[in-house]
Design a protein around this motif. Structure first.
Motif, short mmCIF file in Angstrom:
data_model
loop_
_atom_site.label_atom_id
_atom_site.label_comp_id
_atom_site.label_asym_id
_atom_site.label_seq_id
_atom_site.Cartn_x
_atom_site.Cartn_y
_atom_site.Cartn_z
N GLY A 60 2.14 -3.69 -5.09
CA GLY A 60 0.92 -4.12 -5.76
C GLY A 60 -0.37 -3.76 -5.05
O GLY A 60 -1.47 -4.06 -5.54
N PHE A 61 -0.29 -3.10 -3.89
CA PHE A 61 -1.51 -2.74 -3.16
C PHE A 61 -2.29 -1.72 -3.98
O PHE A 61 -1.74 -0.71 -4.43
CB PHE A 61 -1.14 -2.16 -1.79
N PRO A 62 -3.59 -1.94 -4.21
CA PRO A 62 -4.35 -1.12 -5.18
C PRO A 62 -4.82 0.24 -4.68
O PRO A 62 -5.42 0.99 -5.45
CB PRO A 62 -5.55 -2.01 -5.50
N ALA A 63 -4.56 0.58 -3.40
CA ALA A 63 -5.15 1.81 -2.87
C ALA A 63 -4.14 2.63 -2.07
O ALA A 63 -4.45 3.11 -0.98
CB ALA A 63 -6.37 1.47 -2.02
N ALA A 64 -2.94 2.81 -2.62
CA ALA A 64 -1.89 3.53 -1.90
C ALA A 64 -1.70 4.96 -2.38
O ALA A 64 -0.81 5.66 -1.91
CB ALA A 64 -0.57 2.77 -2.02
N ASP A 65 -2.56 5.42 -3.29
CA ASP A 65 -2.37 6.75 -3.86
C ASP A 65 -2.78 7.88 -2.92
O ASP A 65 -2.32 9.01 -3.07
CB ASP A 65 -3.16 6.88 -5.18
N SER A 66 -3.66 7.58 -1.97
CA SER A 66 -4.10 8.62 -1.03
C SER A 66 -4.64 7.96 0.23
O SER A 66 -4.97 6.77 0.24
CB SER A 66 -5.20 9.49 -1.65
N ALA B 169 -10.97 3.79 2.09
CA ALA B 169 -12.07 3.18 1.35
C ALA B 169 -11.82 1.70 1.13
O ALA B 169 -12.73 0.86 1.27
CB ALA B 169 -12.27 3.89 0.02
N TYR B 170 -10.56 1.36 0.84
CA TYR B 170 -10.22 -0.04 0.57
C TYR B 170 -10.34 -0.89 1.83
O TYR B 170 -10.98 -1.95 1.83
CB TYR B 170 -8.80 -0.16 0.01
#
Length: 331
Positions: free
Chosen positions: A139-145, A151-152
């Motif tokens: 569920g972590f919102p910033a794992a795509d890059s 930034a997160y």
């Protein structure tokens, strides 16, 4: 099965000892080995340090021609076992499967380390390197890059990140990230990787860092997500996961490693025999396959190369500790 020569050598050695005679260093090296060798592992049976050690045991027995057994002495991230081996007889019959936790980061993890990792051991060979991987809960919102991750965490200071212990290469990788990446993360040290993985999979902690060899199965089953590697190169088992080195921090390198050591003063001839046996075993197809599938690099090395590697690794973490006023108690 022991050869007739080995049995005769053992009988002669036993007779000499019964008469109060001790072999000289060169004589001991010439006869080595002629009895059981203990491979001491400072971690629990079945763990990620114990398992690869057990892969080597039957092959070392075959190559050296004597029984080789593992003795587990868990405690204080391998430091308990290392302290014991440092004071054992320098005869090659007690050797230790050391790690970066026991022989590198321990220098800054303990206020009064009971041994010097460089001076109080005879190096044999570097065995493996395990790159750390930064992972996130599903569920972590910033794992795509890596860029999204940075930034997160910059906009959410003190985001928690779990490590598999207080004195591990993963913990120190996080401390290295702080000055190099300009982030503030709150380290949550777990007692081992198992509980950390459980909390990540359950969404109880957003981030974690651990060895790729441990994380790979959970990444593949999508219970956790991989963000970045902390090694210089990408992992062979996670080829799509970029490194911090190639993206945002040139030269960033923080890996766990294991190596073989003997007590100080062990004759070079004995060290070289063990080194040669380890290198021969490491080339066997079954061992190469297991290490490759686990994502572990198997560099092997000379004793001199191991010493140079250790000194550089220790100096790196001493500097990290100094820059971050880092004090850790592994007791």
């Amino acid at each position: 099965m022991l050869s007739r020569r080995k049995l005769l050598s053992a009988a002669v050695a036993s007779s000499a000892l019964s008469l109060g005679l001790r072999p000289t260093g060169s004589e001991a090296a010439d006869e080595y080995p002629n009895r059981l060798i203990r491979l001491i592992v400072g971690y629990a049976t079945g763990g990620n340090v114990d398992v690869p050690a057990r892969l080597f045991v039957p092959e070392l027995q075959r190559i050296l021609g004597v029984p080789v057994i593992i003795e587990n002495r868990p405690g204080a991230s391998g430091i308990t076992a290392a302290e014991a081996v440092a004071s054992m007889a320098p005869d090659g019959y007690n050797i230790i499967w050391g790690t970066s936790a026991s022989h590198s980061v321990s220098v800054v993890a303990m206020a009064s380390l009971p041994f010097d990792p460089v001076k109080d051991f005879a190096p044999i060979t570097l065995i493996s390197e395990d790159p750390n991987v930064i992972v996130a809960s599903e569920g972590f919102p910033a794992a795509d890059s890596i860029e999204a991750f940075l930034a997160y965490v910059k906009s959410h200071p003190n985001t928690p990140i779990g490590t598999s212990g207080p004195a591990t290469s993963g913990r120190f990788a996080v401390e290295l990230m702080k000055p190099k990446l300009g982030v503030e993360l709150t380290v949550v040290p777990y007692k081992s990787t198992g509980p950390l993985l459980t909390d990540l999979a359950g969404g109880h902690i957003p981030l974690g860092i651990m060895g790729a060899s441990t994380a790979v199965p959970f990444i593949r089953e999508k219970s956790i997500r991989a963000i970045a590697m902390t090694s210089l190169r990408r992992s062979s088992v996670l080829p799509d996961v970029p490194t911090l080195n190639e993206t945002v921090s040139k030269g960033f390198d923080a890996v766990a490693w294991s190596a073989l050591f003997a007590p100080p003063g062990t004759p070079d001839a004995i060290i070289n025999k063990i080194n040669a046996a380890m290198k021969e075993a490491s080339e066997l197809p079954a061992i190469k396959k297991w290490f490759a599938e686990s994502g572990l690099e198997v560099p092997m090395s000379s004793p001199e190369e191991l010493t140079s590697f250790m000194k550089a690794d220790i100096q790196k973490w001493v500097q990290v500790a100094k820059e971050n006023n880092l004090k850790i108690d592994v007791q």
